[in-house]
Design a protein around this motif. Structure first.
Motif: not given
Length: 416
Positions: A71-76
């Protein structure tokens, strides 16, 4: 010495079995010269599958994106690189310790690496100049990688009770970077929207990555789309209880040291590089055509990768010296030189004489560096392992230069 009885390997085999991998061909062992590797439990024939690792055992960017980091990778933004995704996962899972699902694999990874990027500056100062420059460039690259990733690491703070700066330190990221750089296998390029456009071709392959490198073997290694396994077939035969090797590629010793942190003995691809300033060291300083000759070599790609090898000076090196040795009245023949034609016996002999002088110069320089490394080992016992690696590199280069000197002597005999 068989090491399959050790607790870390027992746990790894259980972990692999849960992921549908079992292997009766190979067992972990420790060998003189190469250290930890994989040993054949039975004789292996040419063309035989030596290992087939299911996709479920591979650590890829897919693994990372399916995890709590996804989730953190996807939104960064901008999207993290595939390398950053893998390194972040490794650091995070190592920090998790017993809670990590990947603990059995992490436990058998090296605690530290011997790539030049990890070595002390005073050790780097004892490198050959060309390797030192590449090592410094590599270190600057990793430092920039760390600096440019810190904001992304900060975004992961909700996942951790501790401060992310203490978890994702430079040393932690360096360890992860070396793990990927030295141990990853190649997969066909993939592209995911949540990751940057850099090639996504790396996968970590537990157990398989225990196989050591030998320049004397050939294997066929690739991910099989039908079986969904990463497979390695040998093109060599192995007797029972021998160490089984793979080949990382036809790399010279400086490349192997830079990328993987080791120096093999008797590497047939090993060589000694001749930099431009040494190339012209023994040429007449009064040659008015020298700048033009250098320009021609540069334009035609003959100013780089000039080497001495086990069988003497490379064809490229001799060709460059033949062109540089052309007499003024023969200068118009430079195209013939690049095509490999003999211009005159004088030109042939002159180029061999200069090659020999360069070779002897390198022998003196290499001998002096070995003495310097030896003195430093006596003074810096804490760095003895790092210095021993550098010493082995110089030792192999000295052997190559002596072999080249013998070849040059034989070649010159033809003109006497």
């Amino acid at each position: 010495m068989n090491e399959s009885y050790k607790s870390e390997f027992i746990e790894l085999r259980k972990w692999l079995k849960d992921r549908k991998f079992q292997d009766s061909n190979l067992v972990p062992a420790r060998f003189p010269g190469t250290g930890r590797g994989l040993m054949s439990q039975t004789s292996l024939q040419e063309g035989q599958m030596i290992i087939s690792l299911p996709e479920s055992c591979l650590l890829t960017t897919d693994t990372v994106i399916r995890s709590y980091l996804g989730a953190y990778i996807t939104k960064w933004k901008p999207p993290p690189s595939p390398l950053l995704a893998l390194c972040t996962f490794l650091v995070s899972e190592k920090h998790a310790g017993d809670r990590s699902l990947w603990k059995p694999y992490l436990e058998i990874l090296p605690k530290a690496y011997t790539c030049p990027v990890c070595l002390e500056p005073e050790v780097l100062n004892l490198f050959p100049k060309s390797l030192k420059a590449k090592a410094e460039e590599q270190r600057a690259h990793v430092q920039e990688f760390f600096a440019s990733s810190r904001d992304f690491f900060s975004s992961l703070q909700p996942l951790f009770a501790e401060a992310v700066d203490s978890i994702f330190s430079y040393s932690a990221l360096l360890w992860a970077w070396c793990t990927v750089n030295t141990r990853a296998v190649y997969l066909r390029p993939r592209q995911r929207e949540c990751l940057s456009a850099e090639p996504d071709t790396c996968a970590l392959a537990p157990y398989l990555d225990l196989l050591n490198h030998s320049p004397h073997v050939q294997v066929k290694a690739a991910f099989n789309e039908e079986t969904h396994c990463y497979e390695i077939r040998t093109t060599s035969r192995w007797r029972k209880h021998e160490e089984v090797f793979i080949c990382y590629g036809p790399h010279d010793n400086q490349r192997l040291f830079l990328e993987y942190g080791f120096v093999p003995a008797h590497n047939p691809h090993a060589c000694v590089y001749v930099p431009r300033e040494i190339l012209v060291k023994y040429l007449p300083s009064a040659d008015k055509q020298m700048d033009k000759k250098i320009s021609i070599l540069k334009d035609h790609g003959y100013i780089e990768n000039l080497t001495f090898g086990w069988d003497g000076p490379s064809w490229r090196l001799l060709t460059a010296l033949k062109l540089l040795s052309l007499e003024a009245e023969k200068f118009t023949c430079w195209r013939k030189v690049l095509l490999g034609e003999v211009i005159s016996d004088t030109n042939e002999k002159t180029s061999l004489d200069i090659a020999q002088k360069i070779c002897y110069y390198f022998i003196e320089e290499t001998t002096a560096m070995l003495q310097k490394v030896s003195r430093t080992k006596d003074e810096k016992e804490a760095l003895i392992n790092q210095l021993t690696l550098v010493e082995s590199l110089w030792t192999e280069e000295l052997k190559i230069l002596r072999a080249s000197a013998e070849t040059l002597h034989s070649l010159q005999t033809a003109f006497t």
